[in-house]
Enzyme design. Structure first.
Site, PDB file in Angstrom:
ATOM      1  N   CYS A  21       5.387  14.931   3.690  1.00  0.00           N
ATOM      2  CA  CYS A  21       6.717  15.543   3.603  1.00  0.00           C
ATOM      3  C   CYS A  21       7.688  14.677   2.814  1.00  0.00           C
ATOM      4  CB  CYS A  21       7.241  15.794   5.017  1.00  0.00           C
ATOM      5  SG  CYS A  21       8.928  16.379   5.035  1.00  0.00           S
ATOM      6  N   CYS A  26       7.843  18.109   0.987  1.00  0.00           N
ATOM      7  CA  CYS A  26       9.135  18.797   1.142  1.00  0.00           C
ATOM      8  C   CYS A  26      10.300  18.114   0.423  1.00  0.00           C
ATOM      9  CB  CYS A  26       9.510  18.886   2.621  1.00  0.00           C
ATOM     10  SG  CYS A  26       8.154  18.899   3.779  1.00  0.00           S
ATOM     11  N   LYS A  29      10.029  17.772  -3.434  1.00  0.00           N
ATOM     12  CA  LYS A  29       9.991  19.172  -3.894  1.00  0.00           C
ATOM     13  C   LYS A  29      11.388  19.781  -3.907  1.00  0.00           C
ATOM     14  CE  LYS A  29       9.856  22.356  -1.177  1.00  0.00           C
ATOM     15  NZ  LYS A  29       8.806  22.963  -0.408  1.00  0.00           N
ATOM     16  N   ALA A  92      -7.643   3.904   9.048  1.00  0.00           N
ATOM     17  CA  ALA A  92      -8.278   3.859  10.367  1.00  0.00           C
ATOM     18  C   ALA A  92      -9.459   4.817  10.427  1.00  0.00           C
ATOM     19  CB  ALA A  92      -7.267   4.242  11.433  1.00  0.00           C
ATOM     20  N   TYR A 156       2.911  29.271  -1.448  1.00  0.00           N
ATOM     21  CA  TYR A 156       4.282  28.818  -1.681  1.00  0.00           C
ATOM     22  C   TYR A 156       4.348  27.601  -2.593  1.00  0.00           C
ATOM     23  CZ  TYR A 156       4.201  24.898   1.682  1.00  0.00           C
ATOM     24  OH  TYR A 156       3.938  23.715   2.314  1.00  0.00           O
ATOM     25  N   GLU A 160       6.745  27.591  -5.787  1.00  0.00           N
ATOM     26  CA  GLU A 160       7.843  26.619  -5.860  1.00  0.00           C
ATOM     27  C   GLU A 160       7.728  25.747  -7.114  1.00  0.00           C
ATOM     28  OE1 GLU A 160       8.890  26.154  -1.124  1.00  0.00           O
ATOM     29  OE2 GLU A 160       7.574  24.678  -2.033  1.00  0.00           O
ATOM     30  N   ARG A 177      -5.958  34.737  -8.110  1.00  0.00           N
ATOM     31  CA  ARG A 177      -7.126  35.628  -7.984  1.00  0.00           C
ATOM     32  C   ARG A 177      -6.777  36.946  -7.286  1.00  0.00           C
ATOM     33  NH1 ARG A 177     -10.233  32.301  -3.129  1.00  0.00           N
ATOM     34  NH2 ARG A 177      -8.517  32.536  -1.702  1.00  0.00           N
ATOM     35  N   THR A 289       6.431  20.716   8.390  1.00  0.00           N
ATOM     36  CA  THR A 289       6.918  19.460   8.966  1.00  0.00           C
ATOM     37  C   THR A 289       7.533  19.623  10.358  1.00  0.00           C
ATOM     38  OG1 THR A 289       7.218  18.459   6.823  1.00  0.00           O
ATOM     39  CG2 THR A 289       8.587  17.588   8.606  1.00  0.00           C
ATOM     40  N   HIS A 413      33.443  37.317   5.764  1.00  0.00           N
ATOM     41  CA  HIS A 413      33.531  37.984   4.467  1.00  0.00           C
ATOM     42  C   HIS A 413      34.289  37.126   3.460  1.00  0.00           C
ATOM     43  CE1 HIS A 413      33.653  41.382   1.781  1.00  0.00           C
ATOM     44  NE2 HIS A 413      34.944  41.134   1.590  1.00  0.00           N
ATOM     45  N   GLU A 418      26.776  38.251   5.930  1.00  0.00           N
ATOM     46  CA  GLU A 418      27.463  39.239   6.765  1.00  0.00           C
ATOM     47  C   GLU A 418      26.679  40.558   6.781  1.00  0.00           C
ATOM     48  OE1 GLU A 418      31.188  40.906   5.171  1.00  0.00           O
ATOM     49  OE2 GLU A 418      30.605  40.126   3.221  1.00  0.00           O
TER      50      GLU A 418
HETATM   51  C1  LIG Z   1       4.156  20.045  -2.187  1.00  0.00           C
HETATM   52  C2  LIG Z   1       4.396  20.261  -0.724  1.00  0.00           C
HETATM   53  C3  LIG Z   1       5.597  20.811  -0.317  1.00  0.00           C
HETATM   54  C4  LIG Z   1       5.848  21.012   1.034  1.00  0.00           C
HETATM   55  N1  LIG Z   1       7.037  21.569   1.391  1.00  0.00           N
HETATM   56  C5  LIG Z   1       7.307  21.774   2.705  1.00  0.00           C
HETATM   57  C6  LIG Z   1       8.564  22.307   3.097  1.00  0.00           C
HETATM   58  O1  LIG Z   1       9.424  22.621   2.270  1.00  0.00           O
HETATM   59  N2  LIG Z   1       8.803  22.463   4.420  1.00  0.00           N
HETATM   60  C7  LIG Z   1       7.881  22.129   5.376  1.00  0.00           C
HETATM   61  O2  LIG Z   1       8.153  22.263   6.572  1.00  0.00           O
HETATM   62  N3  LIG Z   1       6.657  21.638   5.013  1.00  0.00           N
HETATM   63  C8  LIG Z   1       6.365  21.450   3.713  1.00  0.00           C
HETATM   64  N4  LIG Z   1       5.165  20.919   3.350  1.00  0.00           N
HETATM   65  C9  LIG Z   1       4.164  20.633   4.405  1.00  0.00           C
HETATM   66  C10 LIG Z   1       4.477  19.310   5.096  1.00  0.00           C
HETATM   67  O3  LIG Z   1       4.537  18.279   4.134  1.00  0.00           O
HETATM   68  C11 LIG Z   1       3.385  19.025   6.117  1.00  0.00           C
HETATM   69  O4  LIG Z   1       3.283  20.111   7.000  1.00  0.00           O
HETATM   70  C12 LIG Z   1       3.700  17.787   6.923  1.00  0.00           C
HETATM   71  O5  LIG Z   1       3.848  16.659   6.095  1.00  0.00           O
HETATM   72  C13 LIG Z   1       2.563  17.549   7.934  1.00  0.00           C
HETATM   73  O6  LIG Z   1       2.768  16.338   8.611  1.00  0.00           O
HETATM   74  P1  LIG Z   1       1.518  15.568   9.218  1.00  0.00           P
HETATM   75  O7  LIG Z   1       2.116  14.405   9.962  1.00  0.00           O
HETATM   76  O8  LIG Z   1       0.619  16.471   9.918  1.00  0.00           O
HETATM   77  O9  LIG Z   1       0.691  15.020   7.954  1.00  0.00           O
HETATM   78  P2  LIG Z   1       1.142  14.196   6.680  1.00  0.00           P
HETATM   79  O10 LIG Z   1       2.596  14.287   6.441  1.00  0.00           O
HETATM   80  O11 LIG Z   1       0.226  14.623   5.586  1.00  0.00           O
HETATM   81  O12 LIG Z   1       0.848  12.683   7.071  1.00  0.00           O
HETATM   82  C14 LIG Z   1      -0.442  12.220   7.223  1.00  0.00           C
HETATM   83  C15 LIG Z   1      -0.426  10.734   6.951  1.00  0.00           C
HETATM   84  O13 LIG Z   1      -1.647  10.165   7.402  1.00  0.00           O
HETATM   85  C16 LIG Z   1      -2.076   9.195   6.461  1.00  0.00           C
HETATM   86  N5  LIG Z   1      -3.525   9.068   6.658  1.00  0.00           N
HETATM   87  C17 LIG Z   1      -4.469  10.020   6.472  1.00  0.00           C
HETATM   88  N6  LIG Z   1      -5.678   9.572   6.854  1.00  0.00           N
HETATM   89  C18 LIG Z   1      -5.491   8.302   7.304  1.00  0.00           C
HETATM   90  C19 LIG Z   1      -6.359   7.317   7.851  1.00  0.00           C
HETATM   91  N7  LIG Z   1      -7.645   7.546   8.045  1.00  0.00           N
HETATM   92  N8  LIG Z   1      -5.827   6.119   8.175  1.00  0.00           N
HETATM   93  C20 LIG Z   1      -4.503   5.862   8.009  1.00  0.00           C
HETATM   94  N9  LIG Z   1      -3.640   6.761   7.517  1.00  0.00           N
HETATM   95  C21 LIG Z   1      -4.132   7.966   7.175  1.00  0.00           C
HETATM   96  C22 LIG Z   1      -1.656   9.770   5.123  1.00  0.00           C
HETATM   97  O14 LIG Z   1      -1.529   8.754   4.161  1.00  0.00           O
HETATM   98  C23 LIG Z   1      -0.324  10.404   5.465  1.00  0.00           C
HETATM   99  O15 LIG Z   1       0.755   9.529   5.271  1.00  0.00           O
HETATM  100  C24 LIG Z   1       4.874  20.669   2.010  1.00  0.00           C
HETATM  101  C25 LIG Z   1       3.665  20.108   1.610  1.00  0.00           C
HETATM  102  C26 LIG Z   1       3.430  19.913   0.255  1.00  0.00           C
HETATM  103  C27 LIG Z   1       2.123  19.314  -0.171  1.00  0.00           C
END
Ligand SMILES: Cc1cc2nc3c(=O)[nH]c(=O)nc-3n(C[C@H](O)[C@H](O)[C@H](O)COP(=O)(O)OP(=O)(O)OC[C@H]3O[C@@H](n4cnc5c(N)ncnc54)[C@H](O)[C@@H]3O)c2cc1C
Length: 465
Positions: A21, A26, A29, A92, A156, A160, A177, A289, A413, A418
């Site tokens: 994010c 997010c 973006k 990890a 999306y 975007e 597709r 997020t 308004h 509205e």
């Molecule tokens: C281009 C784009 C735009 C987006 N726009 C939006 C938006 O506008 N609004 C919205 O709500 N959501 C948006 N999202 C989705 C949002 O980013 C994700 O839903 C959110 O980040 C998920 O959080 P998370 O903690 O599950 O995973 P992540 O944020 O992906 O975090 C996972 C973390 O784990 C780390 N990691 C992975 N494997 C390991 C490991 N084995 N050991 C140590 N670290 C590890 C990664 O490096 C990463 O930092 C967007 C996503 C993308 C790709």
């Protein structure tokens, strides 16, 4: 949250704190969407008496974005450290129900509970030359803006990024597709958004895929599934995301992965290994997020505050930060058709910002309710400010507000928001659109053609009707 409840917590991060994010989702973006929207403003500026001589500098945007996400990353680190969380920069791998191994340092750690929040990564199609394409990960930091870009995908992220690149002056094409972008969203919104993108010069190629990519000088030559070949300055894959489960050692602890490739969890985010929980994108429930944050918060409440909480995934507001912007919550009209009697209300009008110019974009607001002023089941907004509006609509919907409640609220308004106070006059009948017989007629924005729903004004759709 867990540290705040008294747990000893270690966060292991292999890349940058903040996750997708903040670092490459997010936040950057939305900053780029803001950058791209200046061209729309310049477009109408003349109608308000302004003369604008504008030039865009991509490296400035990239550098300023980097400064901002670095600031945010530092803020996240401080927010973790304040309640006593240790951060280890490493990768990890799970080695058992209560143990993990750090790949770089080789260190082994034991814990009462392990929370997996590894997120996902972009899926890249398995085609010749795929390495010549980029994904959203690379798109933020391109050395220079390409003269043209082909974006493959219909979700999306594709839409975007098409908005971003087109707004910044890149000749932009989406190839998909399917036969209409944003599968799963309300059909009127999909058609309205499609028209809006086309109004901004974005070309849409449907029912076609990319077969292969080949380097052609500075360009990438694309071979399409229909036999056509064409060069583009860049090619971006926005063809879905894959949960980060591979190589995590989950099998050693008996953590089940479901058919969709996500970690199986119960309503408390507990996996099939009782000491291991999983939240966020890696569980595939709703890749957003705020949902990931809520799942993490409720995990901490459940496990460390003796307060079992299950996240309600039924009413999640979401936005597509395209141009036009889309904000939605609840049922689409197509989904509502399977829920018995419903009323559909639609309002379509020119945003006031455009009325001094020749721009023809239409804003669309749509409410789906139980019959006769009953509970609001869905709200869909296409146009300026849609995301901000839908976040506030989420509040009345979370307390099961009715159409009558919406109607009772005094209007502000002049505003687009509205409109729900007025749209009770446009109650619609759409039965033929739910029987799977008649195709949806595309919105012809600005060309004076009405959609079937406007022509059926005043009647009501219901399964029993
Ligand atoms: C281009 C784009 C735009 C987006 N726009 C939006 C938006 O506008 N609004 C919205 O709500 N959501 C948006 N999202 C989705 C949002 O980013 C994700 O839903 C959110 O980040 C998920 O959080 P998370 O903690 O599950 O995973 P992540 O944020 O992906 O975090 C996972 C973390 O784990 C780390 N990691 C992975 N494997 C390991 C490991 N084995 N050991 C140590 N670290 C590890 C990664 O490096 C990463 O930092 C967007 C996503 C993308 C790709």
């Amino acid at each position: 949250m867990a540290a705040g409840f008294g747990a000893k917590v270690v966060v292991i991060e292999e890349f940058r704190v903040g996750g997708t994010c903040v670092i490459r989702g997010c936040v950057p973006k939305k900053l780029y969407v803001y950058a791209s929207r200046f061209s729309d403003l310049f477009d109408v500026a003349g109608s308000f008496g302004w003369q604008v001589d504008a030039r865009f500098d991509w490296p400035t945007l990239v550098a300023n974005k980097e400064t901002e996400i670095t600031r945010l990353e530092a803020a996240y680190v401080s927010a973790l450290e304040a309640p006593g969380v240790d951060i280890i920069r490493d990768r990890a791998v799970v080695t058992g129900a209560n143990s993990i191994k750090l790949i770089k340092s080789g260190q082994e750690l034991e814990a009462e509970h392990i929370l997996i929040a590894t997120g996902g990564h972009p899926r890249v199609p398995d085609i010749p030359g795929a390495e010549l394409g980029i994904t959203s990960n690379e798109a933020f930091d391109l050395a220079a803006l390409p003269h043209s870009i082909l974006i493959e995908g219909g979700g999306y992220i594709a839409v975007e990024f098409a908005t971003i690149f087109a707004g910044l002056g890149v000749n932009t094409t989406i190839i998909y597709r399917g036969d209409c972008l944003l599968r799963g969203f309300d059909m009127d919104m999909r058609r309205g958004l499609e028209s809006g993108l086309q109004n901004r010069g974005i070309k849409l190629i449907y029912q076609t895929t990319i077969r292969s990519l080949e380097r052609q000088g500075d360009d990438v030559s694309v071979a399409f599934s229909d036999g056509v070949t064409a060069p583009f300055g860049a090619v971006m894959f926005a063809t879905g995301r894959v949960a980060n489960v591979e190589g995590l050692g989950l099998e050693t602890a008996g953590v089940e992965i479901n058919d969709a490739g996500n970690i199986t969890v119960d309503v408390y985010s507990q996996t099939t290994c009782p000491s291991i929980y999983a939240v966020g994108d890696v569980t595939g429930r709703a890749a957003l997020t705020p949902v990931a944050i809520r799942e993490g918060w409720y995990f901490a409440e459940t496990v460390y505050n003796d307060n079992p909480l299950a996240v309600d995934h039924s009413m999640i507001p979401t936005a597509v930060f395209a141009e036009p912007e889309l904000g939605v919550i609840g049922l689409t009209e197509q989904e509502a058709a399977t829920h018995g009697d419903v009323d559909i209300y639609v309002s379509r009008f020119r945003p006031m910002m455009n009325t001094l110019s020749t721009r023809t974009d239409r804003m669309i607001l749509k409410l789906i309710t139980e019959p006769n002023g009953g509970k609001v089941l869905g709200c869909h907004i296409l146009g300026p400010g849609a995301a901000e509006m839908i976040q506030l609509v989420a509040i009345p919907l979370s307390v099961q507000a009715t159409k009558a409640d919406f109607d009772r609220a005094m209007a502000l308004h002049p505003s687009a928001a509205e409109e729900p106070g007025y749209i009770q006059v446009t109650k619609l009948l759409l039965p033929e659109r739910h029987q799977g017989l008649a195709p949806i007629v595309p919105w012809q924005v600005g060309q004076g053609l009405l959609s079937p729903c406007q022509m059926d004004r005043g009647k009501r759709f219901g399964r029993t009707a």
